[in-house]
Design an enzyme around this catalytic site. Structure first.
Site, PDB file in Angstrom:
ATOM      1  N   LYS A 105     105.651  16.218  53.725  1.00 11.39           N
ATOM      2  CA  LYS A 105     105.047  16.905  54.861  1.00 11.39           C
ATOM      3  C   LYS A 105     104.251  15.868  55.611  1.00 11.39           C
ATOM      4  CE  LYS A 105     103.369  19.673  52.000  1.00 11.39           C
ATOM      5  NZ  LYS A 105     102.399  20.548  51.382  1.00 11.39           N
ATOM      6  N   ALA A 124      96.564   1.304  54.643  1.00 11.05           N
ATOM      7  CA  ALA A 124      95.880   0.571  53.573  1.00 11.05           C
ATOM      8  C   ALA A 124      96.870   0.212  52.467  1.00 11.05           C
ATOM      9  CB  ALA A 124      94.755   1.429  52.995  1.00 11.05           C
ATOM     10  N   MET A 170      93.229  12.533  57.283  1.00  7.44           N
ATOM     11  CA  MET A 170      93.995  13.343  58.239  1.00  7.44           C
ATOM     12  C   MET A 170      93.189  13.646  59.502  1.00  7.44           C
ATOM     13  SD  MET A 170      95.849  16.058  55.658  1.00  7.44           S
ATOM     14  CE  MET A 170      94.515  16.238  54.483  1.00  7.44           C
ATOM     15  N   GLY A 216     101.488  11.159  47.353  1.00  8.09           N
ATOM     16  CA  GLY A 216     100.765   9.993  47.865  1.00  8.09           C
ATOM     17  C   GLY A 216      99.326   9.962  47.361  1.00  8.09           C
ATOM     18  N   GLY A 217      98.813   8.778  47.090  1.00  2.90           N
ATOM     19  CA  GLY A 217      97.420   8.635  46.657  1.00  2.90           C
ATOM     20  C   GLY A 217      97.188   9.282  45.316  1.00  2.90           C
ATOM     21  N   ASP A 218      96.152  10.116  45.243  1.00  5.08           N
ATOM     22  CA  ASP A 218      95.859  10.881  44.036  1.00  5.08           C
ATOM     23  C   ASP A 218      96.265  12.338  44.273  1.00  5.08           C
ATOM     24  OD1 ASP A 218      94.129  10.905  41.362  1.00  5.08           O
ATOM     25  OD2 ASP A 218      93.805  12.769  42.464  1.00  5.08           O
ATOM     26  N   PRO A 245      98.333   4.530  47.251  1.00  9.15           N
ATOM     27  CA  PRO A 245      98.216   4.570  48.704  1.00  9.15           C
ATOM     28  C   PRO A 245      99.417   4.021  49.467  1.00  9.15           C
ATOM     29  CG  PRO A 245      97.014   2.717  47.821  1.00  9.15           C
ATOM     30  CD  PRO A 245      97.519   3.474  46.643  1.00  9.15           C
ATOM     31  N   ASP A 249     106.733  12.995  48.156  1.00  7.20           N
ATOM     32  CA  ASP A 249     106.174  13.082  49.512  1.00  7.20           C
ATOM     33  C   ASP A 249     106.847  12.066  50.428  1.00  7.20           C
ATOM     34  OD1 ASP A 249     104.363  14.955  48.745  1.00  7.20           O
ATOM     35  OD2 ASP A 249     102.594  13.668  48.882  1.00  7.20           O
TER      36      ASP A 249
HETATM   37  N1  SAH Z   1      96.416  12.537  48.201  1.00  5.39           N
HETATM   38  C1  SAH Z   1      96.312  11.499  49.201  1.00  5.39           C
HETATM   39  C2  SAH Z   1      95.875  12.041  50.536  1.00  5.39           C
HETATM   40  C3  SAH Z   1      96.897  12.951  51.181  1.00  5.39           C
HETATM   41  S1  SAH Z   1      96.433  13.480  52.784  1.00  5.39           S
HETATM   42  C4  SAH Z   1      95.356  10.424  48.700  1.00  5.39           C
HETATM   43  O1  SAH Z   1      94.711  10.618  47.663  1.00  5.39           O
HETATM   44  O2  SAH Z   1      95.245   9.379  49.339  1.00  5.39           O
HETATM   45  C5  SAH Z   1      97.203  12.261  53.801  1.00  5.39           C
HETATM   46  C6  SAH Z   1      96.144  11.404  54.454  1.00  5.39           C
HETATM   47  O3  SAH Z   1      95.721  10.388  53.553  1.00  5.39           O
HETATM   48  C7  SAH Z   1      96.587  10.662  55.678  1.00  5.39           C
HETATM   49  O4  SAH Z   1      96.542  11.479  56.825  1.00  5.39           O
HETATM   50  C8  SAH Z   1      95.542   9.569  55.738  1.00  5.39           C
HETATM   51  O5  SAH Z   1      94.324  10.059  56.225  1.00  5.39           O
HETATM   52  C9  SAH Z   1      95.355   9.240  54.269  1.00  5.39           C
HETATM   53  N2  SAH Z   1      96.197   8.106  53.808  1.00  5.39           N
HETATM   54  C10 SAH Z   1      97.231   8.163  52.953  1.00  5.39           C
HETATM   55  N3  SAH Z   1      97.735   6.933  52.728  1.00  5.39           N
HETATM   56  C11 SAH Z   1      96.993   6.068  53.462  1.00  5.39           C
HETATM   57  C12 SAH Z   1      97.016   4.644  53.661  1.00  5.39           C
HETATM   58  N4  SAH Z   1      97.903   3.866  53.047  1.00  5.39           N
HETATM   59  N5  SAH Z   1      96.090   4.111  54.488  1.00  5.39           N
HETATM   60  C13 SAH Z   1      95.188   4.876  55.118  1.00  5.39           C
HETATM   61  N6  SAH Z   1      95.134   6.213  54.972  1.00  5.39           N
HETATM   62  C14 SAH Z   1      96.012   6.804  54.159  1.00  5.39           C
END
Ligand code: SAH
Length: 260
Positions: free
Chosen positions: A57, A199, A170, A88-90, A13, A36
């Site tokens: 993006k 977060a 989003m 980002g994230g998963d 995250p 990303d």
């Molecule tokens: N694949 C990512 C999500 C990508 S879409 C995942 O698994 O987290 C991008 C969206 O993820 C952002 O618009 C927001 O809603 C959320 N996001 C990503 N990083 C974040 C963070 N550090 N804190 C809060 N929301 C986050």
């Protein structure tokens, strides 16, 4: 030697130390990394010997068309042994992984996915509030109101209405429409909501409220460039005493608080 392999890697995250050991090892070995916009610079720096390419993006800014990214992954695998697509994230959640995997399959390129900590889980950790709770919440929905061509705009809201806890990705930029859709689908305006921005990062913020107040509070959140998730459900009722802060004060306090 045939083409290399493409790794779709979750960067987590934001906080660089929420990366998996597998991801770190792949970054160390990578010949090229396509990352990303939201990936932390310290995470990208782990790819010490790699060519690093930003294909981020972010709300339409600096956007590289998805088809072009797919093509670059395939091309890179023709030249390099270890290609990392760092997301980002998963990667498997709102990350367009399906499109990249399809392109790789079509081109006959081997791939592997390395999971990461998704924003909903990082936000929950930060809040100290479990997404599920015995007797209160047994289902969780991860949603986005962002629609592609041909999708019905309100389908996501029905899923949110039927889950005990919902996490909306989003969505902060369209909070008023989200509230309207959810209420239309039968979600009570008094449902507890919390918005978590950034977060796992130093500039993290949370705002507790009820669904009816979401559009007003989101105006404050929208002034900030950080990514945010909206969490919704009875499990957040324990944060409701924080909801007493008037929106005007939240807005005034925002720039000062966010840069701590
Ligand atoms: N694949 C990512 C999500 C990508 S879409 C995942 O698994 O987290 C991008 C969206 O993820 C952002 O618009 C927001 O809603 C959320 N996001 C990503 N990083 C974040 C963070 N550090 N804190 C809060 N929301 C986050």
């Amino acid at each position: 030697m045939g083409p290399g392999k493409v790794y779709l890697v979750g960067a987590g995250p934001g906080a660089p130390d929420l990366l998996t050991l597998r991801a770190a090892e792949l970054l160390r070995r990578a010949d090229v990394v396509f990352h990303d916009a939201l990936v932390h610079p310290d995470t990208i720096a782990l790819a010490a010997k790699a060519e690093r390419v930003a294909v981020g993006k972010r709300c339409g800014r600096h956007s590289t068309a998805q088809r072009f990214i797919n093509k670059r992954l395939v091309d890179a695998a023709m030249k390099h042994a270890v290609v990392v697509r760092l997301k980002g994230g998963d990667p498997m959640l709102f990350g367009r992984a399906h499109e990249e995997i399809s392109a790789l399959r079509e081109a006959g390129i081997a791939f592997e996915v390395v999971p990461g900590v998704t924003a909903a889980l990082a936000a929950s950790a930060e809040l100290g509030v479990s997404l599920t709770r015995r007797g209160l919440a047994r289902s969780v929905a991860f949603l986005t109101p962002r629609v592609g061509a041909g999708e019905k705009p309100n389908d996501w809201a029905r899923a949110a209405a039927s889950a005990d806890t919902a996490v909306i990705y989003m969505g902060v930029g369209e909070a008023a429409a989200i509230t309207a859709s959810l209420v239309e689908c039968g979600v009570a305006p008094s449902t507890p909501v919390v918005v978590v921005e950034n977060a796992s990062l130093p500039g993290r913020q949370r705002f507790a409220m009820t669904l009816r107040d979401l559009p007003g509070v989101a105006v404050a959140v929208r002034g900030i460039a950080g990514p945010a998730v909206i969490l919704l459900g009875e499990v957040y009722s324990e944060l409701q005493e924080e909801a007493a802060t008037p929106v005007a004060e939240v807005r005034r306090a925002w720039p000062r608080r966010v840069r701590t």
